[in-house]
Design an enzyme around this catalytic site. Structure first.
Site, PDB file in Angstrom:
ATOM      1  N   LEU A 231      -1.129   1.042   8.627  1.00 20.91           N
ATOM      2  CA  LEU A 231      -1.561   0.368   7.405  1.00 20.91           C
ATOM      3  C   LEU A 231      -2.836  -0.424   7.675  1.00 20.91           C
ATOM      4  O   LEU A 231      -2.811  -1.430   8.388  1.00 20.91           O
ATOM      5  CB  LEU A 231      -0.466  -0.577   6.896  1.00 20.91           C
ATOM      6  CG  LEU A 231       0.922   0.045   6.650  1.00 20.91           C
ATOM      7  CD1 LEU A 231       1.926  -1.044   6.268  1.00 20.91           C
ATOM      8  CD2 LEU A 231       0.846   1.117   5.564  1.00 20.91           C
ATOM      9  N   GLU A 232      -3.938   0.029   7.099  1.00 20.10           N
ATOM     10  CA  GLU A 232      -5.180  -0.748   7.169  1.00 20.10           C
ATOM     11  C   GLU A 232      -5.419  -1.336   5.795  1.00 20.10           C
ATOM     12  O   GLU A 232      -5.718  -0.616   4.840  1.00 20.10           O
ATOM     13  CB  GLU A 232      -6.365   0.123   7.580  1.00 20.10           C
ATOM     14  CG  GLU A 232      -7.630  -0.714   7.763  1.00 20.10           C
ATOM     15  CD  GLU A 232      -8.898   0.109   7.769  1.00 20.10           C
ATOM     16  OE1 GLU A 232      -9.911  -0.382   7.217  1.00 20.10           O
ATOM     17  OE2 GLU A 232      -8.876   1.227   8.307  1.00 20.10           O
ATOM     18  N   LEU A 233      -5.306  -2.670   5.683  1.00 19.19           N
ATOM     19  CA  LEU A 233      -5.171  -3.298   4.376  1.00 19.19           C
ATOM     20  C   LEU A 233      -6.300  -4.259   4.011  1.00 19.19           C
ATOM     21  O   LEU A 233      -6.138  -5.098   3.147  1.00 19.19           O
ATOM     22  CB  LEU A 233      -3.821  -4.017   4.307  1.00 19.19           C
ATOM     23  CG  LEU A 233      -2.609  -3.160   4.702  1.00 19.19           C
ATOM     24  CD1 LEU A 233      -1.332  -3.972   4.602  1.00 19.19           C
ATOM     25  CD2 LEU A 233      -2.524  -1.907   3.853  1.00 19.19           C
ATOM     26  N   CYS A 266     -13.924  -2.971   3.811  1.00 17.17           N
ATOM     27  CA  CYS A 266     -12.834  -3.815   4.307  1.00 17.17           C
ATOM     28  C   CYS A 266     -13.309  -4.716   5.433  1.00 17.17           C
ATOM     29  O   CYS A 266     -12.775  -5.807   5.628  1.00 17.17           O
ATOM     30  CB  CYS A 266     -11.654  -2.957   4.760  1.00 17.17           C
ATOM     31  SG  CYS A 266     -12.073  -1.731   6.012  1.00 17.17           S
TER      32      CYS A 266
END
Length: 466
Positions: A231-233, A266
């Site tokens: 998970l890259e959030l 991000c």
């Protein structure tokens, strides 16, 4: 009749792509084909996998002009920059991960023991579901697609509804490269359909890049299964400009780190802490460089700042800026200097804010746009405390000519990557990971192969005849 997915281009608000969402029968055929193909693909020699993946990269990069133009239409980045995502970052990461596979997937021996053969082998997981975002659609997806296939897995790619053509271009390039049928596939899915696919027992791993809310939804969908999640959030990435920084170099790179891709990164720069002795000069220079951007139609080669992805995103960013100003922040950019910026459109003027503090959302919540807040600090300790005062931890950068000081501060930063005199860049030789609400898991580098494989131990004892 199948439900339709529509892509509205931020360039002019028209419909650019329409695709039908997958039917239950199409989803079933896809997953069945992937599971069957993986049983064969896992036995294909690594050298042959590398040759196919390398040909796939060559196929995509040969079409860079076409793919760059359609990418600009899908998500709005100026056409002067979109070719670099494909011919630059995508190709660099793919080629590195292809080469790194030979080290990452090699058997791991133990110390010798007479009469025994002992080693650890990394085996593929099975079928990997990749859920990719629109902001860097080739760069983010390649982080998992190539190493997953190199490791012997099959991949099902569900790309953002904003950039659906990226999935199709992957499929075309893999087909041209000679990848066996079923090893790479893509699906157009709604959010409920994604949850159903995650729950399917044939999915062995899910790689998601997107919002914290999206990550929670993925984790919830997988909560009844014992599978891995990457998970890259996102982030609220800070920079600290020390008193000894090269100010000209720092300004050039930090303005770019904050404004490139209209701030839709991000790991873009969202908050900057500057030593008080350099603060006034830094802010003056930052504003001057920001005013040099040309906001406009991203199809124009002179445009250096395109629209954000949609009008609703622009309105949310404006609201966050307005709220900060109402709380005492000072906005240093007059939006009228960017005539293309108009309410009700995705064309948004950049903004630089001072007199900000950590009570404001603009300094704590992710702002996916060309906006940055700048604060004065007394020194290293205050900067460190403010940089760590965040629910996110993706990257942080220190701008200084003192390597030892940067290493000392970096060791105390709660972040996945610590930069010195650099920002907003992924080195494929280094692990890409985050802490706190920036997610979990790791892509890129030899370490990135670990989450896409499982270790199997071999413990063999030789018996003497008779």
């Amino acid at each position: 009749m199948a439900e339709t997915q529509v892509t509205i281009t931020p360039v002019d608000g028209s419909v650019y792509v329409e695709r039908s969402l997958a039917t239950p029968e199409e989803v079933e055929r896809c997953l069945a084909a992937a599971a069957q193909a993986q049983r064969r693909w896992r036995s294909v020699p690594l050298v042959e996998r590398a040759e196919i993946c390398s040909r796939m990269v060559q196929s995509l990069t040969r079409r860079v002009d076409q793919l760059a133009l359609e990418l600009t239409w899908q998500m709005g980045r100026p056409v002067r920059y979109t070719p670099k995502e494909i011919a630059g970052g995508f190709a660099e990461r793919a080629r590195y991960m292809i080469a790194a596979a030979f080290t990452a997937l090699a058997d791991v021996p133990t110390e010798p023991r007479e009469g025994f053969v002992r080693f650890i082998r990394r085996e593929p997981l099975g079928v990997v579901l990749v859920l990719a975002p629109w902001n860097y659609p080739y760069l983010t997806s390649v982080n998992t697609v190539i190493p997953a296939i190199m490791a012997g897995n099959c991949v099902v790619l569900k790309h953002s509804a904003q950039t659906p053509l990226v999935a199709e271009r992957y499929a075309e390039a893999f087909a041209e490269a000679g990848l066996p049928e079923g090893v790479f596939q893509y699906l157009y899915l709604s959010h409920p359909q994604v949850a159903q696919v995650i729950a399917d027992p044939r999915i062995a791993f899910v790689a998601f890049t997107g919002s914290v809310e999206g990550g929670r939804a993925v984790q919830q969908a997988a909560s009844h299964r014992f599978i891995g999640l990457g998970l890259e959030l996102g982030g609220k990435d800070p920079a600290y400009v020390r008193a000894d920084a090269d100010l000209g170099f720092s300004l050039e790179n930090l303005v770019d780190g904050a404004m490139f891709n209209s701030g839709q990164s991000c790991c873009g720069i969202k908050r900057i802490y500057v030593h008080h002795s350099r603060f006034a000069e830094f802010v003056e220079g930052f504003v001057a460089l920001t005013l040099q951007y040309q906001l406009g139609n991203p199809l124009d080669p002179q445009t250096t700042l395109g629209p954000v992805v949609r009008s609703s995103a622009a309105e949310a960013i404006r609201a966050q800026v307005d709220e900060a100003v109402s709380q005492g922040a000072q906005a240093l950019i007059d939006p009228r200097k960017f005539p293309a910026a108009q309410a009700g459109t995705p064309y948004l003027a950049p903004q630089v804010l001072t007199r900000v503090d950590h009570r404001m959302r603009i300094m704590r919540e992710e702002t996916f746009g060309p906006v940055v807040g700048i604060m004065s600090v007394q020194g290293d300790q205050e900067a460190l405390e403010l940089m760590n005062d965040s629910p996110y931890g993706l990257t942080a950068s220190i701008w200084s000519q003192d390597l030892e000081a940067a290493l000392r501060l970096g060791g105390q930063l709660e972040t996945g990557t610590c930069f010195q005199n650099r920002c907003d860049y992924l080195d494929p030789a280094l692990a890409w990971t985050g802490v706190k609400d920036s997610g979990k898991g790791c892509t890129l580098s030899v370490v990135g192969y670990e989450q896409l494989t499982r270790p199997k131990s071999f413990h063999m004892r030789a018996l003497r005849p008779g």
